[in-house]
Design a protein around this motif. Structure first.
Motif, PDB file in Angstrom:
ATOM      1  N   ASN A 477       0.836  -1.197   0.000  1.00  0.00           N
ATOM      2  CA  ASN A 477       0.000   0.000   0.000  1.00  0.00           C
ATOM      3  C   ASN A 477       0.870   1.245   0.000  1.00  0.00           C
ATOM      4  O   ASN A 477       1.825   1.331   0.779  1.00  0.00           O
ATOM      5  CB  ASN A 477      -0.893   0.029   1.245  1.00  0.00           C
ATOM      6  N   THR A 555      -1.818  -1.593  -3.882  1.00  0.00           N
ATOM      7  CA  THR A 555      -2.856  -0.567  -3.905  1.00  0.00           C
ATOM      8  C   THR A 555      -2.164   0.804  -3.876  1.00  0.00           C
ATOM      9  O   THR A 555      -1.395   1.089  -2.950  1.00  0.00           O
ATOM     10  CB  THR A 555      -3.775  -0.684  -2.684  1.00  0.00           C
ATOM     11  N   ILE A 557      -2.859   4.687  -3.788  1.00  0.00           N
ATOM     12  CA  ILE A 557      -3.923   5.672  -3.547  1.00  0.00           C
ATOM     13  C   ILE A 557      -3.419   7.054  -3.968  1.00  0.00           C
ATOM     14  O   ILE A 557      -2.355   7.480  -3.515  1.00  0.00           O
ATOM     15  CB  ILE A 557      -4.314   5.687  -2.052  1.00  0.00           C
TER      16      ILE A 557
ATOM     17  N   ASN B 477      -9.279   0.115   1.472  1.00  0.00           N
ATOM     18  CA  ASN B 477      -8.165   1.035   1.587  1.00  0.00           C
ATOM     19  C   ASN B 477      -8.677   2.455   1.729  1.00  0.00           C
ATOM     20  O   ASN B 477      -9.551   2.877   0.969  1.00  0.00           O
ATOM     21  CB  ASN B 477      -7.276   0.957   0.339  1.00  0.00           C
ATOM     22  N   VAL B 478      -8.068   3.151   2.672  1.00  0.00           N
ATOM     23  CA  VAL B 478      -8.447   4.546   2.834  1.00  0.00           C
ATOM     24  C   VAL B 478      -7.276   5.311   3.448  1.00  0.00           C
ATOM     25  O   VAL B 478      -6.489   4.742   4.209  1.00  0.00           O
ATOM     26  CB  VAL B 478      -9.728   4.678   3.707  1.00  0.00           C
ATOM     27  N   THR B 492     -11.660   2.684  -1.015  1.00  0.00           N
ATOM     28  CA  THR B 492     -11.844   1.687  -2.077  1.00  0.00           C
ATOM     29  C   THR B 492     -12.102   0.345  -1.418  1.00  0.00           C
ATOM     30  O   THR B 492     -11.497   0.011  -0.399  1.00  0.00           O
ATOM     31  CB  THR B 492     -10.608   1.553  -2.976  1.00  0.00           C
ATOM     32  N   THR B 555      -6.885  -1.373   5.267  1.00  0.00           N
ATOM     33  CA  THR B 555      -5.613  -0.666   5.374  1.00  0.00           C
ATOM     34  C   THR B 555      -5.914   0.824   5.491  1.00  0.00           C
ATOM     35  O   THR B 555      -6.553   1.398   4.604  1.00  0.00           O
ATOM     36  CB  THR B 555      -4.731  -0.908   4.130  1.00  0.00           C
TER      37      THR B 555
END
Lengths: 559, 559
Positions: A477, A555, A557, B477-478, B492, B555
């Motif tokens: 991530n 992932t 972001i 995920n954020v 997401t 996450t």
């Protein structure tokens, strides 16, 4: 025997079309669709239980797509008997067509009704018995008694202007059946005299030579074991095997033990069997589980589910010492009076080992004759072919090895080789002018039930589950600045199902950082492209360092 | 037979201690450690193959922890025979103690040497044969010929001042062995006259009644099948089963077919067997695979690996139509002259079905007598007990069901019930003053090999893999502002191994957003606490909506 991949041409007038939507090329989810003069008749609608490469799946249904647009053309659904692989998918079909007439014997329909009740359905049941004739649309049906490992099984003859078809359902030829109800070989011979144009034959045991030992020979073996027991006795078997349970009850009566049923489906099915008179129960034989637990250990006998090692079953819980009421101890006797379905061996032997470790004497198919099969082996199938003398044969209910073996038996009895049609699921067979031949194929896939939903779990989900189950995953991530592509956080790298070692992925973080510097330097800001790059370097690293293939889940972001 | 969970007390002077670090309570990774006067002797050091609940694992090793601090005290490692479950873990032990003397028969050591070469090890090999005596430290060893499903197997007697121990290794009593080398029952009787204090006995087939059919009865069955073949013939069997292969070669000679080996281990092992004279090969019988492919189909016979349905094996590739050289066609003959190891049924039958679908005639254990077991069933074990007349018995090599059955046989021949010791892996048995009894237990866990590393995959990784394999995962995920706890990105939510439906998780996003508003409102900024909250709501949602239990992987990145 070449199999076409073409859609079949329209069925010529006067012809009969046969398509299996399940059950050929596999053992389970039996469902055969017959078509004549624009109308459809279905025989059986069962479920298939998943294999190792279908993880997390609860059930597999026949693929209804080929009939989805023709639901109104179905005149009836005939059920040959009450096993799950013949009736288990009926509620899913009734959801599409609630008013479908469902035709079957008394016991079969009673089991179906109980199942439909759980789905809050009230099906239209048409009860029939051996010897009876019924017509549904252009299909004239005649029913024949058949012996199998469940009471009240039927074979069905289907007459249309296209010819006479006989479908055995599941069948064997026990010549001393416990209920005296023989497979109607004489009836089959009479059909044979009339001329059977197409014979659909149970292939399950076609590879096995010889004959099945009579069910009633199990009784003395059970008696011999239970006689010596002076503590608790638990007998596990299929919850629908009424004749097996009957023999257990008979021995219980003989040794003055009362009987308690353990397991929801056992309680339910034996209640039905006893209400309908298929199970012969002396007054006062049954006790409920709580009462049984208060009785002396040599005064009670438990009949339980769980003979296939199902982890949540009562027997499995006993084997793990986790059953709420029954704790096994040294000197107890457990009998698994059941088959060992291929694929269940490890589960069953785990249960046997658990029980043995706790000190129980465990009797099973591997060390005593406590099970006989419900399907005709080769020797019996020859009797069937010689009685029916069919012009065309279609082996059903079996994997390829069974279908091939069954075909060879048909040919050995004089059926012409080109009149034996191996038609796996979806292959369309047309009977025209007395000759059966493959005319095409419709798409038949696996329809998976997982939890509450049907069909949303497909091959791609299963293939992901297989990868995850083998190697776990590594998640990376990172947040990047969406205009510059610069990493605004340090990437986190974590694994699940990958390693117990908390430092296993430590080397990987700097590798990802290097890659992120590279993508930033190249001006890459598209999160998808950054994720691809990260996936590539981590995948390569783990293959080299560990020689493993976990799923890599980056992932990225944008912030 | 109660099992202590206590660490054992120090071994009294003059006593002999026995601990299995693998192989009791399971079938595989056999390894028994004997201790006397501060010195250790090890018998066998094999691997175990994983089951369904150990996904992704390549091999399971014995647990060396109990001897890790005492490596210098080991006087020798004795190998009873060359099967993987007896020699497969030797390279891992030699890594810890490279100069360990490894004692075994000629064929056993040749197989070991080939294995060690792949690990770039040159072990110290001490070749022995039946009838010979050797001493290592306080252990005086005597070796006995034993018949098994691999040539040159040995039983070992171990004499110390504590008494006489006999370990059968894997054993059966074929009275017409192909190589004329009988299990030395007379030698065992002589030991019995002397007085055997402790007898360790192969339990694998203790549940099976009767006797094993002689190996040589397979030959005529093979002959009967191969005689009728006029196309390609492929025989699959274990790569170490020299006598089975010998019989295949004999039939090939008879029907003027030359022989090609397929599969790396088959080529390697049969090379060794033929070089050492264990396989009798007429000049010019062998051809290599390329040459075989240029010959007429009825002039060649292939002997292949893959009899257990291993997906990467040559036979599996043929069954899928993916083998580079051999494509199966209608009329070919394939013989699986091998056992069906429990747990492998689905894999094996997949191969059989694939071959049958392609049109091959497939002969296997289920439809012809093309396999006999390598282990003594109950009838033969009684012969062993009556020859040896041991004071104490320890059943080895088996799951609990086998150990219990073997114990019952010992007792039936007159061994006192309290002198039969079931000691699963790690249970410490002391032989003191002629009496064997459990004195405690050392920790023995499963040591997993996955790819290149040993031991980093443990129970927690496997349990994660099982969850992931059943239900996949949902990743949320954020990014949150680390001071306010406010979500700075839209969360997401994505699944892998969860659903084929791209909209399956759509409802979930707003749920997560609501939860993030709540945590922000409550002033929660700790990413771990936010992640916990997200996991909880998503887990609850998916259980209700789908009745499934995927892994939930939130996450929360602080920015």
């Amino acid at each position: 025997m070449t199999v076409s991949t073409q859609l079949p041409p329209p069925l010529p007038e006067g012809g009969l079309r046969v398509v299996a939507l399940g059950g050929i090329g596999e053992v389970g989810r039996n469902m055969t669709v017959f078509e004549h003069a624009g109308r459809l008749l279905i025989v059986d609608c069962g479920v298939l239980f998943p294999e190792d490469d279908q993880p997390g799946v609860d059930l597999i249904l026949p693929d209804f797509r080929a009939i989805e647009d023709r639901l109104d053309e179905i005149d009836a659904l005939v059920l040959t008997h009450g096993h799950e692989d013949h009736i288990g998918a009926v509620p899913f079909l009734l959801k599409l067509r609630p008013d479908l007439p469902v035709v079957g014997s008394r016991f079969t329909l009673a089991l179906l009704a109980a199942k439909c009740k759980e789905h809050r359905q009230t099906p239209h049941l048409h009860e029939v018995r051996e010897g009876e004739h019924r017509s549904y649309g252009p299909f004239e049906l005649e029913f024949f008694a058949v012996n199998h490992s469940i009471p009240d099984a039927l074979a069905v003859a289907i007459r249309t202007p296209a010819g006479l078809v006989l479908h055995t359902g599941d069948i064997k030829l026990d010549q001393l059946p416990l209920d005296g109800r023989l497979t109607d070989l004489a009836g089959f011979s009479r059909l044979g005299d009339e001329g059977v144009d197409l014979f659909l034959v149970d292939s399950t045991n076609a590879e096995v030579p010889g004959f099945v030992v009579p069910e009633r020979e199990i009784g003395p073996v059970l008696e011999n074991v239970i006689r010596k027991a002076n503590q608790r006795v638990i007998v596990a078997c299929f919850a629908s095997h009424v004749h097996r349970v009957q023999q257990v009850l008979d021995v219980a009566v003989q040794y003055k033990r009362r009987v308690a049923f353990v397991g929801r489906s056992m309680v339910r099915n034996m209640g039905i069997a006893s209400d309908l008179g298929f199970l012969n129960v002396p007054e006062g034989l049954f006790v409920d589980l709580d009462e049984a637990m208060r009785m002396d250990e040599d005064e009670v006998l438990f009949v339980s589910t769980g003979s296939q090692g199902e982890p949540l079953s009562a027997l499995s819980r006993m084997a793990r010492g986790e059953h709420r009421q029954i704790s096994i101890r040294e000197g107890d006797t457990v009998i698994l009076a059941s088959s060992l379905i291929p694929g269940n061996e490890n589960a069953v032997f785990n249960v046997v080992n658990g029980l043995a470790k706790l000190g129980a004497r465990v009797v099973h198919q591997g060390n005593a004759k406590v099970h006989v099969s419900g399907h005709s082996p080769a020797g019996e199938l020859l009797f069937l072919y010689n009685a029916v003398r069919p012009s065309n044969v279609m082996p059903v209910h079996g994997e390829w090895r069974h279908l091939r073996a069954n075909s060879a038996l048909a040919v050995a009895t004089g059926v012409a080789e080109d009149r034996v049609v191996i038609a796996e699921d979806g292959v369309v067979v047309d009977l025209i002018d007395g000759k059966a031949a493959i005319s095409g194929r419709v798409v038949v896939g696996h329809v998976y039930v997982d939890g509450l939903s049907v069909g949303d779990v497909g091959e791609s989900t299963l293939s992901d589950r297989l990868v995850l189950g083998e190697g776990g995953f590594i998640a990376i991530n990172v947040a990047i600045d969406s205009s510059s592509g610069r990493a605004v956080t340090r990437p986190t790298v974590s694994g699940r199902g990958f390693s117990d070692d908390p430092k296993a992925l430590d080397d990987c973080v700097s590798l990802v950082e290097m890659e992120l510097s590279r993508t930033e330097a190249e001006g890459i800001t598209d999160t998808h492209r950054v994720a691809q790059a990260v996936r590539r370097v981590v995948g390569r690293w783990v293959a080299e360092k560990y020689r493993r293939r976990p799923m890599i889940v980056p992932t990225v972001i944008p912030v």
